[in-house]
Scaffold this motif. Structure first.
Motif, short mmCIF file in Angstrom:
data_model
loop_
_atom_site.label_atom_id
_atom_site.label_comp_id
_atom_site.label_asym_id
_atom_site.label_seq_id
_atom_site.Cartn_x
_atom_site.Cartn_y
_atom_site.Cartn_z
N HIS A 1 -6.02 3.73 8.68
CA HIS A 1 -4.64 3.50 8.25
C HIS A 1 -4.06 4.81 7.72
CE1 HIS A 1 -5.09 -0.81 8.62
NE2 HIS A 1 -6.18 -0.77 7.87
N THR A 2 -2.73 4.86 7.71
CA THR A 2 -2.05 6.02 7.11
C THR A 2 -2.60 6.29 5.71
OG1 THR A 2 -0.04 5.55 8.36
CG2 THR A 2 0.20 6.94 6.42
N ARG A 3 -2.73 5.23 4.92
CA ARG A 3 -3.19 5.41 3.53
C ARG A 3 -4.58 6.03 3.47
NH1 ARG A 3 -3.10 -0.19 4.65
NH2 ARG A 3 -5.10 -1.26 4.51
N GLU A 4 -5.41 5.76 4.48
CA GLU A 4 -6.77 6.31 4.47
C GLU A 4 -6.76 7.78 4.91
OE1 GLU A 4 -9.17 2.18 5.40
OE2 GLU A 4 -8.23 3.27 7.06
N HIS B 1 0.87 -1.18 0.00
CA HIS B 1 0.00 0.00 0.00
C HIS B 1 0.90 1.23 0.00
CE1 HIS B 1 -3.88 -1.98 0.63
NE2 HIS B 1 -3.21 -2.86 1.34
N ALA C 1 1.59 9.73 8.12
CA ALA C 1 0.75 10.58 7.25
C ALA C 1 1.27 12.02 7.28
CB ALA C 1 -0.71 10.52 7.69
N LYS D 1 0.53 4.44 -0.01
CA LYS D 1 0.29 5.60 0.85
C LYS D 1 0.42 5.28 2.34
CE LYS D 1 -2.52 7.82 -2.64
NZ LYS D 1 -3.87 7.80 -3.22
N ASP D 2 0.76 4.04 2.68
CA ASP D 2 1.12 3.75 4.07
C ASP D 2 2.55 4.21 4.37
OD1 ASP D 2 -1.24 2.71 5.00
OD2 ASP D 2 -0.70 0.62 4.64
N ALA E 1 -6.95 4.11 -1.45
CA ALA E 1 -7.51 3.51 -0.24
C ALA E 1 -8.96 3.93 -0.03
CB ALA E 1 -6.68 3.92 0.98
N GLU F 1 -0.23 5.59 12.92
CA GLU F 1 -0.71 5.83 11.56
C GLU F 1 -0.69 7.32 11.21
OE1 GLU F 1 -1.50 3.22 9.57
OE2 GLU F 1 -1.04 1.86 11.22
#
Ligand code: SF4
Length: 365
Positions: free
Chosen positions: A130-133, A4, A172, A6-7, A64, A168
């Motif tokens: 999550h970081t990606r979210e 992922h 970001a 964007k994590d 995400a 998380e």
């Protein structure tokens, strides 16, 4: 192995590429496409070799969140409902102003802290994002900006308590600040807490962002009700911790949020008490008249009561702003976001991410 993207902040992306035997500059190129140009399809990353584009297309997950709905306020505020892979709805809000465009992001689905004035608190806790979210709230919301507008500020004041999700949240923020990420200046990023005292230092030692604190009361007996985490970390402990923080100054103050509620915390004596409490802490205080919603029994005070309260603070030497509420007609104002979506059944069966402590997201510039 699925990755992922964007994590990982851009520095960690280099490491991930190195583990796959790929040179660092390839990671930089991919980050440039995704964060710099908003391109999320490896097939369109034309400066990568075709073999790498194919590999990334197979192994790399780039999105995400998917847009579910956008609502537009008459004042220009835009609320986005964004769907996660496990079918949760996360809300983010864009607040355009003359000289800046602020995005308010969520960090959790629901919130465990159950502040009594907050629609998010009434939802209960779903899960950490999550970081990606968190990052994808930025990506999805900037896609809808009118031509010529760019996001200038990001505030972590949406649904959830950011300091309860630091593993998380910190990556970001690193992506927001990184030159190969969104390249934002640290003073353009603000993280708000309801007062998770042991985590404040951890945040500020990891990333040099602005800190906002949702205060909302000048007395423990009132704050215990409005912000129940106060029972664990009472005012004196919270304020002593802030007083001991390095790097605070008039140029780098703590931003306090204080939601004014009629007959609850709007007495002039509360204002005078606030002045005494905040003495010695470089700070700015945002007063936000309560945005009524069906999940809380509170109302805003009359304008003259709010003005008198502010007058006491200013006389006491506190830098104070009485905030104008934004996005109230689409339930995007402070503490409202979950209210109408749930009432209308639009997000049936799933928690709706909402902002609770954001003071109209009019964060420090
Ligand atoms: S005000 Fe903030 S910390 Fe409190 S319940 Fe709402 S989202 Fe959570």
């Amino acid at each position: 192995m699925t990755l992922h993207l964007k994590d990982l902040d851009p520095a960690a992306l280099r490491e991930a590429f190195a583990e796959r035997g790929l040179p660092a500059y390839r990671a930089d190129q991919v980050a440039g496409w995704v964060y710099g140009r908003g391109v999320e399809d490896p097939a369109q990353m034309t400066d990568l070799p075709a073999s790498l584009r194919d590999e990334l297309g197979t192994d790399l997950v780039l999105r995400a969140l998917e847009p579910e709905a956008f609502e537009h306020s008459v004042d220009g505020t835009v609320k986005g409902a964004l769907r996660t892979a496990d079918d949760r709805i996360v809300e983010a809000v864009v607040i355009p102003e003359e000289e800046r465009t602020t995005l308010c992001v969520s960090t959790q689905v629901g919130c465990p802290l159950a502040c009594s004035f907050c629609a998010t608190g009434a939802l209960g806790f779903g899960r950490n994002l999550h970081t990606r979210e968190i990052i994808d709230q930025v990506c999805r919301m900037r896609e809808g900006l009118p031509p010529g507008r760019t996001l200038t500020n990001v505030v972590f004041m949406g649904m959830g308590e950011p300091l309860l999700n630091l593993p998380e949240v910190i990556p970001a923020i690193r992506t927001l600040l990184h030159p190969r990420g969104f390249a934002m200046a640290p003073r353009r990023v603000t993280v708000s807490t309801a007062g998770v005292v042991p985590k404040i230092r951890e945040l500020l030692e990891a990333v040099p962002v602005n800190l906002a604190v949702s205060l909302h009361a000048a007395r423990d007996e009132v704050r215990d009700v409005l912000v129940p985490i106060n029972k664990r970390y009472p005012l004196a402990e919270l304020l002593d911790t802030l007083r001991s923080l390095p790097r605070l100054s008039r140029r780098h103050p703590v931003f306090f949020e204080y939601t004014l509620m009629e007959g609850v915390n709007d007495d002039p004596e509360d204002a005078r008490r606030l002045v005494r409490l905040l003495r010695g802490i470089p700070s700015k205080l945002n007063l936000i008249p309560m945005n009524p919603h069906t999940d809380a029994p509170y109302r805003p005070p009359a304008p003259e009561v709010a003005s008198r309260f502010m007058g006491e603070l200013v006389r006491g030497g506190l830098t104070t702003t009485l905030r104008r509420s934004r996005g109230g007609d689409i339930d995007a104002a402070c503490g409202q976001l979950a209210a109408r979506g749930r009432a209308a059944g639009r997000f049936t069966g799933r928690a709706v991410a909402s902002q609770g402590e954001r003071g109209t997201a009019e964060a420090p510039s």
